[in-house]
Each structure stands twice: as structure tokens, then as C-alpha cells.
Motif scaffolding. Sequence first.
Motif, mmCIF file in Angstrom:
data_model
loop_
_atom_site.group_PDB
_atom_site.id
_atom_site.type_symbol
_atom_site.label_atom_id
_atom_site.label_comp_id
_atom_site.label_asym_id
_atom_site.label_seq_id
_atom_site.Cartn_x
_atom_site.Cartn_y
_atom_site.Cartn_z
ATOM 1 N N ASP A 185 -9.531 19.218 -26.855
ATOM 2 C CA ASP A 185 -10.201 17.827 -26.418
ATOM 3 C C ASP A 185 -9.208 17.055 -25.661
ATOM 4 O OD1 ASP A 185 -8.387 18.098 -28.671
ATOM 5 O OD2 ASP A 185 -10.641 16.547 -30.080
ATOM 6 N N ASP A 186 -7.611 17.580 -25.080
ATOM 7 C CA ASP A 186 -6.954 15.955 -25.254
ATOM 8 C C ASP A 186 -7.127 16.198 -23.689
ATOM 9 O OD1 ASP A 186 -4.298 15.665 -23.816
ATOM 10 O OD2 ASP A 186 -3.707 15.996 -25.680
ATOM 11 N N PRO A 187 -7.381 15.129 -23.609
ATOM 12 C CA PRO A 187 -7.910 13.928 -22.197
ATOM 13 C C PRO A 187 -6.792 14.407 -21.074
ATOM 14 C CG PRO A 187 -7.048 12.575 -24.219
ATOM 15 C CD PRO A 187 -7.164 13.276 -24.502
ATOM 16 N N ASP A 188 -5.041 14.165 -21.486
ATOM 17 C CA ASP A 188 -4.383 14.492 -20.264
ATOM 18 C C ASP A 188 -4.660 15.569 -19.683
ATOM 19 O OD1 ASP A 188 -3.543 11.395 -21.246
ATOM 20 O OD2 ASP A 188 -1.987 12.514 -22.064
ATOM 21 N N LYS A 189 -5.004 16.644 -20.561
ATOM 22 C CA LYS A 189 -4.931 18.188 -20.871
ATOM 23 C C LYS A 189 -6.448 18.261 -19.289
ATOM 24 C CE LYS A 189 -1.971 19.914 -24.320
ATOM 25 N NZ LYS A 189 -2.752 20.934 -25.504
ATOM 26 N N SER A 191 -8.025 16.451 -17.824
ATOM 27 C CA SER A 191 -7.622 15.239 -16.304
ATOM 28 C C SER A 191 -7.132 16.726 -15.323
ATOM 29 C CB SER A 191 -7.003 14.001 -16.749
ATOM 30 O OG SER A 191 -7.704 13.193 -17.472
ATOM 31 N N GLU A 192 -6.036 17.031 -16.487
ATOM 32 C CA GLU A 192 -5.480 18.070 -15.360
ATOM 33 C C GLU A 192 -5.804 19.157 -14.986
ATOM 34 O OE1 GLU A 192 -2.184 19.794 -13.390
ATOM 35 O OE2 GLU A 192 -1.555 18.047 -14.182
ATOM 36 N N MET A 193 -6.812 19.720 -15.795
ATOM 37 C CA MET A 193 -7.323 20.555 -15.249
ATOM 38 C C MET A 193 -9.112 20.788 -14.640
ATOM 39 S SD MET A 193 -8.445 21.894 -19.918
ATOM 40 C CE MET A 193 -10.000 23.546 -19.172
ATOM 41 N N VAL A 194 -9.092 19.151 -14.667
ATOM 42 C CA VAL A 194 -10.291 18.622 -12.997
ATOM 43 C C VAL A 194 -9.992 18.171 -12.546
ATOM 44 C CG1 VAL A 194 -12.128 19.493 -15.076
ATOM 45 C CG2 VAL A 194 -10.914 16.702 -14.923
ATOM 46 N N ASN A 195 -8.894 17.290 -11.815
ATOM 47 C CA ASN A 195 -7.755 16.496 -10.755
ATOM 48 C C ASN A 195 -8.027 17.030 -9.720
ATOM 49 O OD1 ASN A 195 -6.671 19.035 -10.429
ATOM 50 N ND2 ASN A 195 -4.325 17.853 -11.491
ATOM 51 N N SER A 196 -9.231 18.759 -8.922
ATOM 52 C CA SER A 196 -9.178 18.273 -8.398
ATOM 53 C C SER A 196 -10.333 18.568 -7.703
ATOM 54 C CB SER A 196 -8.262 19.632 -7.079
ATOM 55 O OG SER A 196 -8.869 20.498 -7.216
ATOM 56 N N TRP A 197 -10.815 19.103 -6.047
ATOM 57 C CA TRP A 197 -12.527 19.738 -6.546
ATOM 58 C C TRP A 197 -12.659 21.372 -6.773
ATOM 59 C CZ3 TRP A 197 -16.137 16.805 -8.498
ATOM 60 C CH2 TRP A 197 -15.873 15.207 -7.767
ATOM 61 N N ASP A 198 -11.514 21.408 -6.306
ATOM 62 C CA ASP A 198 -11.872 23.237 -5.865
ATOM 63 C C ASP A 198 -11.517 23.783 -7.327
ATOM 64 O OD1 ASP A 198 -11.525 23.312 -3.371
ATOM 65 O OD2 ASP A 198 -9.912 23.240 -2.697
ATOM 66 N N GLY A 280 -24.391 17.004 -25.187
ATOM 67 C CA GLY A 280 -23.739 18.446 -24.642
ATOM 68 C C GLY A 280 -24.141 19.410 -23.936
ATOM 69 N N SER A 281 -25.079 19.717 -23.186
ATOM 70 C CA SER A 281 -25.880 20.588 -22.683
ATOM 71 C C SER A 281 -24.888 20.828 -21.506
ATOM 72 C CB SER A 281 -27.271 21.016 -22.890
ATOM 73 O OG SER A 281 -27.631 20.234 -21.671
ATOM 74 N N VAL A 282 -24.332 19.606 -20.717
ATOM 75 C CA VAL A 282 -23.349 19.689 -19.603
ATOM 76 C C VAL A 282 -21.566 19.006 -20.221
ATOM 77 C CG1 VAL A 282 -22.900 18.203 -17.866
ATOM 78 C CG2 VAL A 282 -25.273 18.994 -18.182
ATOM 79 N N VAL A 283 -20.836 18.954 -20.510
ATOM 80 C CA VAL A 283 -19.293 19.370 -20.169
ATOM 81 C C VAL A 283 -18.857 17.799 -19.939
ATOM 82 C CG1 VAL A 283 -16.865 20.236 -20.698
ATOM 83 C CG2 VAL A 283 -18.857 21.379 -20.653
ATOM 84 N N LEU A 284 -18.917 17.667 -18.775
ATOM 85 C CA LEU A 284 -18.788 16.328 -17.953
ATOM 86 C C LEU A 284 -19.708 15.804 -17.796
ATOM 87 C CD1 LEU A 284 -15.280 17.369 -16.230
ATOM 88 C CD2 LEU A 284 -15.352 16.626 -19.227
ATOM 89 N N THR A 285 -19.769 14.076 -17.856
ATOM 90 C CA THR A 285 -20.302 13.635 -17.466
ATOM 91 C C THR A 285 -19.918 12.262 -16.850
ATOM 92 O OG1 THR A 285 -22.266 13.879 -18.682
ATOM 93 C CG2 THR A 285 -22.501 12.317 -17.749
ATOM 94 N N THR A 311 -10.985 10.949 -13.225
ATOM 95 C CA THR A 311 -11.773 12.323 -12.571
ATOM 96 C C THR A 311 -10.995 12.697 -11.399
ATOM 97 O OG1 THR A 311 -12.365 9.996 -11.488
ATOM 98 C CG2 THR A 311 -13.813 11.158 -12.799
ATOM 99 N N PRO A 312 -11.146 13.244 -9.784
ATOM 100 C CA PRO A 312 -10.340 13.419 -9.118
ATOM 101 C C PRO A 312 -9.762 12.657 -8.005
ATOM 102 C CG PRO A 312 -12.186 15.190 -8.827
ATOM 103 C CD PRO A 312 -12.031 14.332 -10.065
ATOM 104 N N GLU A 313 -10.273 11.539 -8.646
ATOM 105 C CA GLU A 313 -10.506 10.031 -6.927
ATOM 106 C C GLU A 313 -10.730 9.001 -8.317
ATOM 107 O OE1 GLU A 313 -9.171 9.776 -2.759
ATOM 108 O OE2 GLU A 313 -11.186 11.486 -2.918
ATOM 109 N N GLY A 314 -10.047 7.624 -8.025
ATOM 110 C CA GLY A 314 -10.540 6.927 -9.141
ATOM 111 C C GLY A 314 -11.889 6.492 -8.399
#
Length: 443
Positions: A185-189, A191-198, A280-285, A311-314
Motif C-alpha cells: 500500500d506504499d504510494p511510491d511503490k 506509483s512506480e508500478m503504474v507509471n506507464s499505460w503498458d 474496493g471492487s476496483v483497485v485504482l480510481t 498517474t502516468p502523466e499529470g
Amino acid sequence: MKTRKWLTMATSVVLAASLMAGCGNNGNNNSAAGDASNSNNGSANTGASNGGTKELSGKLVIWTFFDQVKDMADQFEAKNPGVTVEVKMFPGDQYQTKLLTALQSGRDVPDIFDLERGYIGKFIDSKFLTDLSAMGGDDLVKDYIPYVQELGRSSDGKLRAISDHSSPGGFWYQKEIAKQYLGTDDPDKISEMVNSWDKIIDLGTKIAADSGGKEHLIQNAGDLFDIEAYNTQPWVKDGKLNIDPKWQTIFETQQKIRQGNVDAKLPFMSAGWGNALNDGSVVLTSMPAWAGFMIDNKDNKANGKYGVAKTPEGFYVGGTYRGIYDKSENKDLAYEFIKYIAGTEWQQHNLEKTGNMPGSGKVYESNLDTYTSTFFGDQNILKPYYESVKQMPAIKADKYGEDILSKWRKAAGDGITNNLSYEDVVKNFKKEVKNTFPEIKVD
């Protein structure tokens, strides 16, 4: 902002045409500011609100659709006991029409009026707005977030409206759900996991598969649209429709999101969309910072429950700007009000009381290591917002942008739902633009 409607308010073609007619006709501006016309014009740069020695006095009338303006007025009056600020608030769906009618007639016009992000482009070049640059306004916004400052400038670069806030967004998530599906649940980790759409597509495909389709990473493929909406080129250049090539990449990415079962396919702002945020049925909103009213916090059950990742871009959603009526007899006093809301004192108060993010970079920086919010526990949530919002390109508003953007959203959304090709989406989109704006050249 917290109580603003999520969707920007649409303006009819008739309204837009009427406004532009008013912009080109000085004769529409030949009346004083109605019953807001009795104050001391000489108090502009020496008033108590900016540390001067001469106390301000007089009356201001402000028109708005936004209820928190009353707090601004109360705070300004408290600092300046000789000033009365009358706030007139109108329903959002009536506000534009009422404001335009007053401006064009020149009767009962407020000294200061609010403009929402969704239609500021239709007003920003009009002669109804005072040139704030000529009054020293550029100095007020010198430390502002670039995109926030630029949206208040007319096409000739003059400052004509100022916002007291920015509206950055991020991925909100429930910490327990994130631990379950993302392993942290670490926000930095995260953020790194979802920093691109791929990465988002790969991660979302895995979550859907592992959960048997019961859990999804994001709410809707349209989230990508919201995040990328202001990271693209203007829609009109030199009188011609301009479709940024980036929109093709965005559309094709949306297709992959849908095909990979990454999104929950929940319609934007539907009941299911709100339920998913809370159950919580969706992880990220993807959420703007001001949208805490969407969280169910009955009996404080949401306190410390959420985190926010980049998000991947601001991106940002919404925004409210204030300008001074060009024929107001109270310009100097009105400028003191604008100066106050552009300053540190008000924006710090607003951040602490409402959670609305500042427009000033200085206010962000002074709170980066200390500000916390009820929903997000001890996370320093200003950090992801500030890092993201600084990335936003500084692009001026124009009279076409928001309307054309909404047409693209509909065309692309229909394309995703009906499995259309990008070429078909563009064809449908161009037809809509041509029908609505025949003056724009469409290839």
C-alpha cells in the motif's frame, strides 16, 4: 473543487455566438456596475489587506456558482472591516446565461465574477474582463503552477482572471485492497508500478485473471481520456481542426485496456462507479484532489483508509477563475480582493479547511512535508499532486477547446464500446465538429 459538479457545464452554440458578438462590441459595456458602484477607488495599493496603512472601504458584489466563495468574502471582510462583500450564488446550469445577459446589457453587473474551466475560453478574450496585468497581476501569479497561471491569460498574453487553487488528480486506492492485489500500500511503490499505460495493462490483465474477473485495476477505459485530456495539442490551430497524433495512441491504448479486462466498464460518475470507489471492487480510481465528497465516511469509517499514487502523466479536473468587470467603478477594491485570494494566507486557509490544492507553488512547497488529510492518514499527499501538476503543459484556454474535447470523448467512447476502428472514430468526430462549428476548416 469539493462541491463543484464533476462534469463541466456545457454551453450552447447560441450562447457562445452571443458572447463573441459581445466581445467585439464596446457599446455593450457602456454602463456602470449596477448596485455595486459605491466604494473608494483610491484604495488599491495601500489597503490593509496587503500590509499598507490606509484601510480599505466600500462594497463589492461577486457572482458565482460556487458556495465556498462565501468563505473568501468572510475572510476578506475580517481583514478589512470597512469592506462589505455581497456574494450572489446562482445554480450552475443557469449561471452562464445570467452572467452573459448582465454583461451584454451592462445592468446590475457584478464587480467580480467567476468562470469555470469548462467555459473560461469563451470569456477570456472578451472586453468584459479587466486587464489584470496592467494592474500588477503578473506579480501575483509569478510563483503559480504554470498551467493555472496560463488558463487565466487571454490570447494576447494578458492576465485577465486568477484562480486561487489547482485541481490535480491521482490514483486513489484503498490500502487493504492494494495490499491484496498489488502486494503493497506504499504510494511510491504503487506509483512506480503504474507509471506507464503498458504497465497498467499488464497489471490489470493479471488482476482480472487472478480474481476470476471479480476485481479490476481501474474503473473505465475512459480514465485514460481524463488523464490525457490536457496533455495534448490544442484542437484548433489557424482556424483548422487539429487532431494531435497522440490521440490515436490514446485510443489504441483504451482498446487494449478494454480487451484485457483491465477496467470495470463502469460508466463515468454512475452509481456503480461511486460504489466501486467505496467498496474496493476496483483497485485504482483516477480522482481530482477536491473530490473527497465521493467518499462514504459515515462514522469516520474512511479515516486513513485511502492512499494516492501518481498517474502516468499529470492531470487536473476543473478549476474556477475570478475576473474583474471592465466597467466596474470598484476596480481598485476588486483588485485587492483578487490579490488576497492569490496570496499565501487565503490559500493556506483554504487548504487546511477544505483540502483544495493551492494555485501557488510556494504554498505547495511550504506544506509538502507536513500536510495530511483525513482519508489518507499520514501520507504526505501534496507530494504526488505537486509532482504531477507541475508537469502539466501551460496551454491557454480558447472558445472551442472544451466543446471539441467533449465531442472527441463521445466519439472515442462510442468507438471503444462498439469496437470501431480509429479511422471510423475520426470520421464520426470530424462530422460532429463540422456540423457544430462550420467556421472551422475540417480536412
